[in-house]
Design a protein around this motif. Structure first.
Motif, PDB file in Angstrom:
ATOM      1  N   ASN A 115       3.083   0.426   4.489  1.00  0.00           N
ATOM      2  CA  ASN A 115       3.486  -0.257   5.421  1.00  0.00           C
ATOM      3  C   ASN A 115       4.256  -1.760   4.717  1.00  0.00           C
ATOM      4  N   SER A 171       1.123   3.185   2.110  1.00  0.00           N
ATOM      5  CA  SER A 171       1.031   4.010   3.700  1.00  0.00           C
ATOM      6  C   SER A 171       2.517   3.282   4.010  1.00  0.00           C
ATOM      7  N   ASP A 201       0.833  -1.564   0.142  1.00  0.00           N
ATOM      8  CA  ASP A 201      -0.166   0.211  -0.190  1.00  0.00           C
ATOM      9  C   ASP A 201       0.742   1.030  -0.177  1.00  0.00           C
TER      10      ASP A 201
HETATM   11  C1  LIG Z   1      -0.485  -3.478   7.352  1.00  0.00           C
HETATM   12  O1  LIG Z   1      -0.282  -4.045   7.216  1.00  0.00           O
HETATM   13  C2  LIG Z   1      -1.372  -5.112   7.886  1.00  0.00           C
HETATM   14  C3  LIG Z   1      -1.044  -6.842   6.993  1.00  0.00           C
HETATM   15  O2  LIG Z   1      -0.428  -6.526   6.321  1.00  0.00           O
HETATM   16  C4  LIG Z   1      -2.960  -4.643   8.071  1.00  0.00           C
HETATM   17  O3  LIG Z   1      -3.008  -5.890   8.770  1.00  0.00           O
HETATM   18  C5  LIG Z   1      -2.508  -3.365   8.790  1.00  0.00           C
HETATM   19  O4  LIG Z   1      -3.543  -2.852   9.050  1.00  0.00           O
HETATM   20  C6  LIG Z   1      -1.622  -2.221   7.496  1.00  0.00           C
HETATM   21  N1  LIG Z   1      -1.534  -1.275   8.899  1.00  0.00           N
HETATM   22  C7  LIG Z   1      -1.832  -0.137   7.617  1.00  0.00           C
HETATM   23  C8  LIG Z   1      -1.202   1.639   8.758  1.00  0.00           C
HETATM   24  O5  LIG Z   1      -2.408  -0.054   6.451  1.00  0.00           O
END
Ligand SMILES: *[C@@H]1O[C@H](CO)[C@@H](O)[C@H](O)[C@H]1NC(C)=O
Ligand SMILES: Nc1ncnc2c1ncn2[C@@H]1O[C@H](COP(=O)(O)OP(=O)(O)O)[C@@H](O)[C@H]1O
Ligand SMILES: *[C@@H]1O[C@H](CO)[C@@H](O)[C@H](O)[C@H]1NC(C)=O
Ligand SMILES: *[C@@H]1O[C@H](CO)[C@@H](O)[C@H](O)[C@H]1NC(C)=O
Ligand SMILES: [Mg+2]
Length: 589
Positions: A220, A218, A216
């Motif tokens: 992440n 962000s 994504d």
């Molecule tokens: C980051 O990724 C994890 C699993 O891949 C997910 O559970 C989490 O919500 C994500 N965090 C954001 C800030 O998108």
């Protein structure tokens, strides 16, 4: 910690006072010169190239590697590659605001790239590849508007690529490959233009440049990934250095390196070992002949702290562990740098643990905690040969020295010829020969170099601690064989005979290491002079035989070196005094 730092500081004080003695009058140097002197003092060792930078010069313009503008005398280029420069880059480099070229690739520089480099706004080309820089790429580098070339590949840089680099309009070459960078490659600036070859071999980068979809936007997508493909620096530190040992600074190399690693690993080190064993540590004991339950040992481990440190080296810290029943062990703590090798590690340890021999230090077991590896060895009350030769007041007499050499040879011969699979030690040096209460030698740390090499990408950093002991072909190829061990053993023999470290200042001053010195003495037909003058009871015949064995062992041609088996035979037939154990009263200790 105290012990290690003290050991280190002593050599440094010595070195610094030596340097001070050489350069006592301090006339003012230009500010650029001052900044470069900070660089010089941050560098703890090199091949000697910056040793000729003289603080008493009015400006640095004639220094090796430095180029000035002829009119202003301001520094415009610093170019020192392949000089084994080891140390961090000091912030003071930021004062070089006329610097256009910074070319320091292929050295052993470490720590983070200073953010102050963002002040060197005249920079056009920065080449820092093939070093050991860690930490993030400073976003301040986005201020270097004139930057055309930036190569920081093959380091240990981590974090994301700062978006600010996208503002560098003149950037035509850019390479961050082979690092531990993560996250999205900035796509809105100029970085979008660079090909995948600029980014390859990173821990977890994503972006269209490398055809990896970001999970994504962000940020992440970071996380721990496979470290495979990061081993590009294998053997780099090993590049031959034997011929041009010019610098005084080299003297400190061995001491320094252990402490550097210690410092590096020490950051994650807690005051006591309790944290290591709390939460899921398991003890594995070999031989099955010790009467302790896992929980006894764990309870004991929890009580260890800095007071119990007896040494530190390239692999970690060593603690003394005294059990209630009087048994004493040495616990080697290796900070875990990498998950995932556990099973491999354990299998290798099982092999090492199964080896038992009179002239080898027993590995009793290990503890596999979430944060570290704790290896349990028999404690040797005589300490290391290194300390006995170079640090303690009392001298080892001739028979003791010969006996130590024979013990070490037998231990090593056992590893080479009687173990299955055969074991190449890879790290024969005086600190890995330990002494028992009767000053009998035992070889320690066998197999460990290989084990840790495979675990860590910095494999050769460990070997670098063994500098003076390395066979020339090993330095070139990085490939260890039985014959590279034999060479190291030969150096060890010379060290025991001379009482001097392989890279002792008195050799270096003459442009030699211990092997070069031996060869020089042989050519002058006075090889016997290598012997420590304060050693009592030297026997000429066995000395000649020992010198002839050592000379064969340190032959530059591996084919000419004898096997350890042969070395033991020669020692027994030509060197050994009739019954060495008679020289010691075995009841002492
Ligand atoms: C980051 O990724 C994890 C699993 O891949 C997910 O559970 C989490 O919500 C994500 N965090 C954001 C800030 O998108
Ligand atoms: N089994 C042991 N018994 C007693 N002292 C030990 C033992 N193992 C290590 N030491 C001490 O700890 C020091 C550090 O050992 P180590 O971590 O193997 O580093 P290095 O071999 O590079 O010096 C040694 O020089 C020695 O003085
Ligand atoms: C770099 O520039 C900043 C801001 O001008 C200044 O605060 C800092 O001291 C400079 N650093 C060096 C090493 O010159
Ligand atoms: C970047 O450096 C690596 C070696 O670290 C090399 O393989 C790659 O081709 C280089 N990329 C560019 C674009 O020069
Ligand atoms: Mg050791």
């Amino acid at each position: 910690m105290g012990i290690c730092l003290m050991k280190c500081c002593c050599s440094w004080l010595l070195l610094i006072s030596l340097l001070c003695a050489l350069t006592n009058d301090n006339e003012a140097i230009s500010p650029d010169g001052e900044a470069l002197l900070s660089f010089r003092s941050a560098i703890s060792s090199s091949d000697g190239v910056i040793g000729q930078w003289r603080p008493e010069d009015p400006d640095p313009c004639n220094w090796k590697g430095v180029t000035c503008d002829p009119k202003s005398k301001r520094v415009v280029a610093l170019s020192l590659t392949h000089h084994k420069l080891r140390g961090p880059l000091p912030t003071e480099l930021g004062k070089l605001d006329q610097l256009r070229l910074l070319i320091l690739h292929n050295n052993d520089l470490y720590d983070s790239i200073p953010t102050a480099l963002g002040n060197c706004t005249a920079l056009e080309e920065v080449y820092l590849q093939n070093n050991y820089f860690t930490g993030p790429i400073p976003s301040e580098m986005g201020n270097l508007f004139g930057l055309k070339n930036l190569d920081i590949s093959s380091n240990d840089l981590s974090g994301a690529i700062p978006a600010s680099l996208g503002q560098l309009k003149k950037l035509t070459n850019f390479n961050v490959s082979n690092n531990f960078l993560v996250g999205k490659i900035p796509s809105d600036g100029l970085l979008a233009r660079f090909p995948r070859e600029s980014f390859l071999g990173n821990l977890k980068l994503c972006g269209k440049q490398i055809d990896v979809v970001c999970q994504d936007d962000s940020g992440n997508s970071t996380g721990s990934g496979s470290l495979t493909g990061q081993g590009g620096k294998t053997g780099r530190l090993l590049i031959s250095a034997s011929a041009t040992v010019g610098g005084l600074l080299l003297v400190a190399l061995m001491c320094f390196w252990g402490c550097f690693l210690y410092k590096k690993l020490g950051r994650v080190e807690s005051k006591s070992l309790a944290i290591d064993v709390s939460g899921g540590a398991s003890i594995v004991m070999f031989h099955g002949d010790l009467p302790y339950a896992s929980k006894d040992i764990i309870k004991k481990l929890e009580t260890l702290n800095e007071e119990h440190i007896i040494g530190c080296g390239g692999f970690g810290t060593v603690y003394k562990l005294a059990m209630e029943d009087g048994n004493v062990f040495a616990l080697k703590r290796i900070v875990k740098l990498n998950e995932g090798f556990d099973r491999f590690f354990e299998r290798e340890l099982e092999i090492l643990g199964s080896i038992k021999h009179r002239y080898l230090v027993n590995l009793r077991g290990y503890c596999n905690s979430p944060t570290s590896k704790l290896l349990l060895y028999d404690y040797l009350p005589g300490g290391s040969l290194d300390e006995a030769l170079h640090q303690r007041g009392e001298q080892l007499d001739w028979d003791t020295r010969v006996n130590i050499i024979i013990g070490a040879a037998k231990g090593l011969a056992y590893l080479h010829h009687d173990c299955s699979p055969r074991i190449i030690h890879r790290d024969i040096k005086s600190s890995n020969i330990l002494l028992d209460g009767n000053l009998e030698a035992r070889v320690s740390d066998f197999g460990l170099a290989k084990l840790l090499e495979d675990e860590e990408t910095h494999i050769t950093t460990i070997v670098a601690g063994t500098f003076g002991y390395l066979a020339p072909e090993y330095m070139q190829s990085g490939r260890a064989t039985e014959k590279t061990d034999v060479y190291s053993f030969g150096v060890l023999v010379l060290e025991v005979l001379s009482g001097k470290l392989p890279t002792d200042a008195s050799f270096i001053e003459r442009g030699y290491n211990i092997v070069g010195w031996l060869n020089f003495l042989i050519s002058e037909n006075r090889a016997r002079e290598i012997v420590d003058t304060s050693c009592e009871g030297v026997e000429r015949e066995s000395l000649d035989a020992l010198l002839s064995i050592a000379t064969k062992c340190v032959s530059s041609n591996p084919e000419e070196r004898p096997t350890m088996h042969r070395v033991v035979q020669l020692l027994e037939s030509e060197v050994m005094t009739p019954c060495p154990s008679d020289f010691y009263d075995s009841g002492s200790d």
